[in-house]
Scaffold this active site. Sequence first.
Site, short mmCIF file in Angstrom:
data_model
loop_
_atom_site.label_atom_id
_atom_site.label_comp_id
_atom_site.label_asym_id
_atom_site.label_seq_id
_atom_site.Cartn_x
_atom_site.Cartn_y
_atom_site.Cartn_z
CG ASP A 48 27.38 51.75 165.52
OD1 ASP A 48 28.27 51.07 164.96
OD2 ASP A 48 26.79 51.38 166.55
CE LYS B 140 24.90 54.46 167.36
NZ LYS B 140 24.23 53.25 167.83
#
Length: 313
Positions: A172, A195
Amino acid sequence: MAYQIPEPKIFACTQSTILAEKIAKKYGTELGKVQFSRYSDGEFQPSFEESVRGARVFIIGSTNPSSENLMEMLLMLDAAKRASARHITAVMPYFGWARQDRKDKPRVPIAAKLVAKMLETAGATRIITMDLHADQIQGFFEKPVDHLFASTLFLPYLRNLNLDNLTIASPDMGGSKRAYAYSKALKSDVVICYKQRAKANVISHMELIGDVRGKNVVLVDDMVDTAGTLAKAADLMMERGALSVRAITTHGLLSGDAYDKIEKSQLSELIITDSIPTRKDSKKVKVLSCATLFADVMNRVQNNTSISSKFLM
């Protein structure tokens, strides 16, 4: 006569007993004796079964939920304080409730700050922990915090794999700093997953920033909970032409059906530490012990020597 530093006493919270025994052995001593009394409604009371007056006390315990683990640490800190221990160090391989380190929407708590204040109020005069979810949590404390990095364990392991075309990946955007630090140490490329979450632990969309074709990818993160992010990222990277995907995460919470997700994913390996006891064995999960790291740092704290050599990144 020269002042002699009294030998420290090491105690364990119940859920971290196995790790604490390893740490005590590496330190060269035995765990102190603690007795837990329980009432029928679930209330419990720890009792040190030996004197700690004037001593440096290390209390080892990760505070991952349930909240009983945190409560156990707080009660043991309070007991040590009231028994006149001179120094009381909370050794928390995993600092629980750390994902709540800021207000990300209205009317929510900052649990990490609350936990920090509770630990200090209970009696902790020092904190030793590893790979906090957010580095700035150290600033929630008014007491010294020794924030260790599991990179001292993971980097030698990755180097021994001798992977060609190694690429470090962050699952991420928030972990990009950690990924860049690993890539700098290993002289490798970096890719990042972007994400979007529908809600906590549920990913609605994921995209890859960077090229992984023909690369051996290593995902780097501080914790793995449901394993949904790692599994989805590994599958996405294999679709984009990666040769292999493995992951290193410091804290293996592995809740819910995490083990099943890992087994079914295209991850070739998940490497974690023993900061939290594993619930079961898996052929894809490898555990590296952090006992030597904590024992060495505790020894340096006891003898008032520098721990800077333990910060590889």
